[in-house]
Write a protein that holds these residues in place. Structure first.
Motif, PDB file in Angstrom:
ATOM      1  N   GLU A  89      -3.908  85.518 -10.299  1.00 17.49           N
ATOM      2  CA  GLU A  89      -3.055  84.969  -9.242  1.00 17.49           C
ATOM      3  C   GLU A  89      -3.900  84.030  -8.403  1.00 17.49           C
ATOM      4  O   GLU A  89      -4.978  84.421  -7.939  1.00 17.49           O
ATOM      5  N   LEU A  90      -3.449  82.793  -8.245  1.00 18.07           N
ATOM      6  CA  LEU A  90      -4.168  81.801  -7.445  1.00 18.07           C
ATOM      7  C   LEU A  90      -3.182  80.969  -6.625  1.00 18.07           C
ATOM      8  O   LEU A  90      -2.021  80.818  -7.003  1.00 18.07           O
ATOM      9  N   GLU A  91      -3.696  80.426  -5.547  1.00 21.31           N
ATOM     10  CA  GLU A  91      -2.914  79.506  -4.721  1.00 21.31           C
ATOM     11  C   GLU A  91      -3.043  78.106  -5.296  1.00 21.31           C
ATOM     12  O   GLU A  91      -4.101  77.708  -5.774  1.00 21.31           O
ATOM     13  N   THR A  92      -1.952  77.356  -5.247  1.00 20.80           N
ATOM     14  CA  THR A  92      -1.972  75.978  -5.726  1.00 20.80           C
ATOM     15  C   THR A  92      -2.385  75.035  -4.597  1.00 20.80           C
ATOM     16  O   THR A  92      -2.442  75.430  -3.432  1.00 20.80           O
ATOM     17  N   LEU A  93      -2.621  73.805  -4.974  1.00 22.78           N
ATOM     18  CA  LEU A  93      -2.998  72.782  -4.012  1.00 22.78           C
ATOM     19  C   LEU A  93      -1.923  72.604  -2.942  1.00 22.78           C
ATOM     20  O   LEU A  93      -2.229  72.314  -1.791  1.00 22.78           O
ATOM     21  N   ASP A  94      -0.651  72.822  -3.321  1.00 23.17           N
ATOM     22  CA  ASP A  94       0.436  72.670  -2.338  1.00 23.17           C
ATOM     23  C   ASP A  94       0.742  73.967  -1.574  1.00 23.17           C
ATOM     24  O   ASP A  94       1.703  74.028  -0.809  1.00 23.17           O
ATOM     25  N   GLY A  95      -0.064  75.026  -1.803  1.00 27.48           N
ATOM     26  CA  GLY A  95       0.066  76.248  -1.003  1.00 27.48           C
ATOM     27  C   GLY A  95       0.910  77.357  -1.598  1.00 27.48           C
ATOM     28  O   GLY A  95       0.984  78.446  -1.031  1.00 27.48           O
ATOM     29  N   SER A  96       1.544  77.127  -2.746  1.00 33.42           N
ATOM     30  CA  SER A  96       2.315  78.219  -3.356  1.00 33.42           C
ATOM     31  C   SER A  96       1.376  79.104  -4.188  1.00 33.42           C
ATOM     32  O   SER A  96       0.250  78.727  -4.491  1.00 33.42           O
ATOM     33  N   VAL A  97       1.866  80.287  -4.532  1.00 29.68           N
ATOM     34  CA  VAL A  97       1.070  81.236  -5.302  1.00 29.68           C
ATOM     35  C   VAL A  97       1.610  81.287  -6.727  1.00 29.68           C
ATOM     36  O   VAL A  97       2.816  81.362  -6.939  1.00 29.68           O
ATOM     37  N   VAL A  98       0.701  81.226  -7.698  1.00 27.79           N
ATOM     38  CA  VAL A  98       1.068  81.226  -9.113  1.00 27.79           C
ATOM     39  C   VAL A  98       0.331  82.369  -9.811  1.00 27.79           C
ATOM     40  O   VAL A  98      -0.853  82.596  -9.570  1.00 27.79           O
ATOM     41  N   ARG A  99       1.070  83.075 -10.656  1.00 26.92           N
ATOM     42  CA  ARG A  99       0.488  84.116 -11.504  1.00 26.92           C
ATOM     43  C   ARG A  99       0.700  83.710 -12.958  1.00 26.92           C
ATOM     44  O   ARG A  99       1.763  83.204 -13.311  1.00 26.92           O
ATOM     45  N   LEU A 100      -0.266  83.984 -13.788  1.00 31.57           N
ATOM     46  CA  LEU A 100      -0.096  83.693 -15.211  1.00 31.57           C
ATOM     47  C   LEU A 100       1.118  84.437 -15.748  1.00 31.57           C
ATOM     48  O   LEU A 100       1.901  83.883 -16.529  1.00 31.57           O
ATOM     49  N   SER A 101       1.315  85.673 -15.316  1.00 29.95           N
ATOM     50  CA  SER A 101       2.436  86.483 -15.810  1.00 29.95           C
ATOM     51  C   SER A 101       3.802  85.879 -15.473  1.00 29.95           C
ATOM     52  O   SER A 101       4.797  86.203 -16.116  1.00 29.95           O
ATOM     53  N   ASP A 102       3.857  84.982 -14.477  1.00 31.01           N
ATOM     54  CA  ASP A 102       5.114  84.309 -14.133  1.00 31.01           C
ATOM     55  C   ASP A 102       5.627  83.445 -15.287  1.00 31.01           C
ATOM     56  O   ASP A 102       6.809  83.094 -15.318  1.00 31.01           O
ATOM     57  N   PHE A 103       4.756  83.105 -16.215  1.00 28.45           N
ATOM     58  CA  PHE A 103       5.107  82.169 -17.284  1.00 28.45           C
ATOM     59  C   PHE A 103       5.360  82.865 -18.624  1.00 28.45           C
ATOM     60  O   PHE A 103       5.410  82.208 -19.658  1.00 28.45           O
ATOM     61  N   ARG A 104       5.512  84.197 -18.588  1.00 34.96           N
ATOM     62  CA  ARG A 104       5.813  84.926 -19.824  1.00 34.96           C
ATOM     63  C   ARG A 104       7.099  84.362 -20.410  1.00 34.96           C
ATOM     64  O   ARG A 104       8.054  84.107 -19.690  1.00 34.96           O
ATOM     65  N   GLY A 105       7.105  84.134 -21.709  1.00 34.71           N
ATOM     66  CA  GLY A 105       8.255  83.517 -22.367  1.00 34.71           C
ATOM     67  C   GLY A 105       8.069  82.016 -22.562  1.00 34.71           C
ATOM     68  O   GLY A 105       8.904  81.364 -23.174  1.00 34.71           O
ATOM     69  N   GLN A 106       6.958  81.474 -22.027  1.00 38.72           N
ATOM     70  CA  GLN A 106       6.671  80.046 -22.164  1.00 38.72           C
ATOM     71  C   GLN A 106       5.245  79.865 -22.667  1.00 38.72           C
ATOM     72  O   GLN A 106       4.381  80.696 -22.401  1.00 38.72           O
ATOM     73  N   ARG A 107       5.016  78.773 -23.372  1.00 42.99           N
ATOM     74  CA  ARG A 107       3.660  78.461 -23.824  1.00 42.99           C
ATOM     75  C   ARG A 107       2.867  77.879 -22.652  1.00 42.99           C
ATOM     76  O   ARG A 107       3.405  77.065 -21.890  1.00 42.99           O
ATOM     77  N   VAL A 108       1.615  78.305 -22.535  1.00 43.89           N
ATOM     78  CA  VAL A 108       0.798  77.926 -21.385  1.00 43.89           C
ATOM     79  C   VAL A 108      -0.569  77.405 -21.834  1.00 43.89           C
ATOM     80  O   VAL A 108      -1.174  77.946 -22.756  1.00 43.89           O
ATOM     81  N   MET A 109      -1.012  76.355 -21.159  1.00 43.81           N
ATOM     82  CA  MET A 109      -2.370  75.840 -21.335  1.00 43.81           C
ATOM     83  C   MET A 109      -3.117  76.104 -20.025  1.00 43.81           C
ATOM     84  O   MET A 109      -2.712  75.611 -18.972  1.00 43.81           O
ATOM     85  N   ILE A 110      -4.169  76.917 -20.095  1.00 45.59           N
ATOM     86  CA  ILE A 110      -4.999  77.190 -18.916  1.00 45.59           C
ATOM     87  C   ILE A 110      -6.258  76.352 -19.066  1.00 45.59           C
ATOM     88  O   ILE A 110      -7.012  76.523 -20.029  1.00 45.59           O
TER      89      ILE A 110
END
Length: 196
Positions: free
Chosen positions: A69-90
């Motif tokens: 879980e990390l904060e984005t440049l615009d201040g929102s919080v993102v978790r990798l698990s939020d993207f389950r069901g989608q392909r992700v490039m980290i």
């Protein structure tokens, strides 16, 4: 003096790579002799798709990618698990890294031309300031989330040494590809097409 520091840093990185390789090899040998049951599961899981919830979390291809879980440049919080069901490039990167700069236009094009979710994890502790990250994002016209790893916690969890480093994660959260160094657009598309 700078040359000596550079040589020491290179030798330290080389030493760490050798140490990491030897320890990983010993661990792999111990695991294969001590836990054949777990190995049998991984083999059958790979062959028939297995249940990703039962996969072991790790950094190897076929492992469940560690959540973060990390904060984005615009201040929102993102978790990798939020993207389950989608392909992700980290992608782990920094503004001062020339290969990272070279890779960013291809990442933006990849983002625009596919449904991949790109999580660009900035090694913020290594930056001079957050404004450098903002300026970089504007300069390259990046429209995917820029995550700020302010204390290198995620970079440490993912054992990032060279940057850029990239993990391609399928829709089930399983690592399908790792790249240490810059990827070009064609490489990104090729790995994307292999994933579910």
């Amino acid at each position: 003096m700078k040359r000596i520091i550079l040589i020491v840093a290179i030798l330290a990185m080389f030493g760490w790579a050798v140490y990491d390789f030897v320890i990983e090899d010993e661990t792999t040998n111990e695991e294969s002799s001590n836990s054949s049951e777990s190995e049998d599961y991984m083999v059958s899981g790979e062959a028939d798709g297995g249940n990703p919830e039962e996969l072991e979390t790790g950094l190897e291809i076929g492992s469940q990618a560690p959540n973060f879980e990390l904060e984005t440049l615009d201040g929102s919080v993102v978790r990798l698990s939020d993207f389950r069901g989608q392909r992700v490039m980290i992608n782990f990167w920094a503004t001062w890294c020339p290969p990272c700069r070279a890779e960013m236009p291809d990442m933006q094009k990849f983002h625009e031309n596919t449904d991949i979710k790109i999580l660009a994890v900035n090694l913020t502790e290594s930056e001079n300031s957050i404004s450098d990250v903002s300026d970089f994002t504007e300069e390259f016209g990046l429209s995917f989330p820029i995550l700020l790893d302010r204390e290198d916690q995620v970079a440490t969890a993912y054992e990032i040494i060279p940057i850029p480093s990239t993990y391609m994660v399928d829709s089930e959260g399983v690592i399908q590809h790792k790249a240490f160094g810059a990827m070009n657009y064609d490489m990104m598309v090729q790995e994307y097409e292999k994933m579910d």
